[in-house]
Design an enzyme around this catalytic site. Structure first.
Site, PDB file in Angstrom:
ATOM      1  N   PHE A 110      25.987  64.737  -9.773  1.00 15.65           N
ATOM      2  CA  PHE A 110      25.578  63.522 -10.504  1.00 15.65           C
ATOM      3  C   PHE A 110      25.002  63.830 -11.881  1.00 15.65           C
ATOM      4  O   PHE A 110      24.927  62.951 -12.734  1.00 15.65           O
ATOM      5  CB  PHE A 110      24.587  62.702  -9.661  1.00 15.65           C
ATOM      6  CG  PHE A 110      23.140  62.880 -10.028  1.00 15.65           C
ATOM      7  CD1 PHE A 110      22.403  63.942  -9.534  1.00 15.65           C
ATOM      8  CD2 PHE A 110      22.510  61.972 -10.868  1.00 15.65           C
ATOM      9  CE1 PHE A 110      21.075  64.109  -9.878  1.00 15.65           C
ATOM     10  CE2 PHE A 110      21.184  62.134 -11.221  1.00 15.65           C
ATOM     11  CZ  PHE A 110      20.463  63.202 -10.720  1.00 15.65           C
ATOM     12  N   LYS A 111      24.633  65.089 -12.134  1.00  7.82           N
ATOM     13  CA  LYS A 111      24.109  65.457 -13.455  1.00  7.82           C
ATOM     14  C   LYS A 111      25.099  65.098 -14.570  1.00  7.82           C
ATOM     15  O   LYS A 111      24.704  64.866 -15.706  1.00  7.82           O
ATOM     16  CB  LYS A 111      23.813  66.958 -13.515  1.00  7.82           C
ATOM     17  CG  LYS A 111      22.865  67.486 -12.441  1.00  7.82           C
ATOM     18  CD  LYS A 111      21.433  67.125 -12.702  1.00  7.82           C
ATOM     19  CE  LYS A 111      20.431  67.856 -11.810  1.00  7.82           C
ATOM     20  NZ  LYS A 111      20.526  67.547 -10.366  1.00  7.82           N
TER      21      LYS A 111
END
Ligand SMILES: *Cc1c(COP(=O)(O)O)cnc(C)c1O
Length: 492
Positions: A110-111
């Site tokens: 998700f970064k």
């Protein structure tokens, strides 16, 4: 809209200044002075993810034009970067349980949602501020952030990026992802030691005035891509609102219905963005903060005492193995509105490793948040059970969240529709996922991707599958005392 620091609200900055600086000089974190109201949700439901991102981010970024933001979002979330048109798709497990998949970007965690956007925000901010130097991004990583930052900043004009990772502290796949990184402006170096050694080394470089001066004379300014930068929190607000819109568009929710959200949490950046969305007016119900055995946030939410003096556990959800959740400081400021109070808590954390919030703050926290944790055994059980009943395959971090959501539902009988935030592809943590499915004889290197495919019938994401056979570009290993020299060499 102005930005203030959590530790000194008399300092006021533009968004571009806050994003360029990253961290305020006295150690506080920047946040917007006021909260904009949510735009018309019904109109948002008809938009693409990129359009939603422009509409929402614009509210926080006065000095950025809509045209600029449109260009940024199209590049950051375009089809060359994300493997699905929805960017952050919502998958329904049951009528009232939905999964928000935030791992369709170039590094499968998700970064990417924020680190694909940050380079555009940062370079545009520097231009607006009249900064003429090249920015050098230093990152210490325990795995996911390093690769996501490398991908985000690769070949971005007037930037260089250098990532330090602990030599024996990341998974095979994570290491391969980094050492094969492409791009002309990137560097990757292993540090002998653990993540704390790498992080301490980076902090030491930042606080070395002589070294910074020397770099400035050569035309470089140092910056950081970790989640204390407002430019990383802001893009994350978008997907909470987007997920709600998608559920409305799919007929799973009616506009105005509450939606609980369960987030696997480490540094508190992701769930903080969810709280922002709620404060702006999104009809969120409870924000459920899920932890692994490092359950400092569970204790905090239940008692109001934050205490990092406890054992540190290495778990199967390593991106949440953390005892100091930096972004909690922003929540404390949002709830108290008092830089003085926040300063007191942070000073106490610094001096004793512990602080206790007031009764009033604790009540506000408990109105909005609930928290829970689970250990590795239950995490792996959840992966197996969810896969065997219904065929959905999740990674370890997501499984922590799903387990905690089920605990919450059992304990409270609250059957409000819920969104589980899924933060990584299961293929990023093949070994644990295979273990959960009972496969003990595991293959090495990238072969393990194919093994997970054979076990589950799921295809590995392209960016991971294509690691096989990629040339290794970075083999340098440094002692932690010599990290500044590595920086100096990269910038030669
Ligand atoms: C970074 C990360 C988290 C934790 O997110 P925070 O914003 O630090 O709370 C959870 N899962 C994965 C896979 C991550 O990479």
């Amino acid at each position: 809209m102005h930005y203030v620091s959590t530790r000194d609200a008399s300092l006021r900055y533009t968004a571009a200044q806050a994003i360029e600086q990253g961290l305020s000089r006295e150690g506080g974190l920047f946040l917007p002075e006021t909260l904009p109201a949510l735009p018309d949700l019904e109109a948002l439901t008809k938009m693409t993810y990129q359009q939603r991102a422009v509409t929402i981010m614009k509210l926080f970024l006065d000095e950025f034009s809509e045209d600029e933001l449109r260009t940024f979002t199209e590049k950051a979330y375009g089809p060359e970067k994300f493997d699905c048109r929805e960017v952050a798709p919502v998958v329904s497990l049951h009528e009232k349980t939905h999964v928000l998949e935030l791992w369709h970007g170039p590094t499968c965690a998700f970064k990417d949602m924020a680190l694909q956007m940050l380079p555009y925000l940062l370079t545009a901010s520097m231009q607006k501020n009249g900064e003429d130097k090249t920015v050098c991004i230093l990152v210490a990583t325990s795995g996911d952030t390093g690769k996501a930052a490398l991908e985000g900043f690769r070949d971005v004009d007037r930037t260089k990026i250098l990532v330090f990772y602990p030599k024996d502290g990341v998974s095979d796949i994570q290491q391969l992802q980094m050492v094969t990184q492409e791009g002309q402006n990137v560097g990757v170096c292993a540090v002998v030691g653990n993540f704390d050694d790498a992080q301490t080394g980076v902090k030491r470089i930042f606080s070395d005035g002589t070294f910074r001066q020397e770099l400035a004379e050569r035309g470089y300014v140092l910056s950081s891509a970790n989640s204390i930068n407002w430019g990383r929190v802001l893009p994350q607000i978008v997907y909470y609102i987007s997920a709600y819109c998608d559920l409305v568009a799919a007929g799973r929710l009616t506009l105005g219905d509450p939606l609980n959200v369960c987030v696997p949490t480490g540094n508190f950046g992701n769930i903080l963005a969810g709280f922002y969305a709620k404060q702006m007016g999104l009809p969120s119900g409870k924000l459920i903060c899920a932890s692994n055995a490092n359950n400092v946030l569970t204790d905090f939410t239940r008692t109001g005492v934050y205490d990092r003096n406890r054992p540190f556990y290495n778990t199967t959800s390593p991106s949440m193995d953390i005892l100091i959740s930096s972004n909690l400081e922003r929540l404390l400021y949002l709830l108290t509105g008092s830089d003085e109070e926040v300063r007191g808590y942070m000073q106490s954390l610094n001096e004793t490793g512990r602080y206790q919030v007031s009764e009033k703050v604790l009540n506000q926290i408990q109105e909005n948040f609930v928290a829970g944790f689970c250990d590795d055994t239950r995490t792996l059980n959840t992966i197996e059970k969810t896969f065997r009943n219904g065929g959905y395959l999740m990674d370890t971090h997501t499984a922590v969240a799903y387990t905690v959501l089920q605990d919450y539902r059992c304990a409270t009988a609250d059957d409000t529709p819920a969104l589980v935030v899924s933060t990584a592809s299961p293929f990023k943590f093949c070994d644990s996922v295979l273990t959960s499915l009972g496969v003990t004889d595991q293959e090495k290197g990238t072969a393990i991707l194919g093994q997970l495919t054979r076990e589950t019938g799921k295809a590995a994401p392209k960016p991971l599958a294509s690691l096989a056979g990629k040339p290794v570009r970075f083999t340098e290993v440094t002692e932690k005392e010599n990290m500044a020299q590595v920086v100096s060499e990269l910038l030669r």
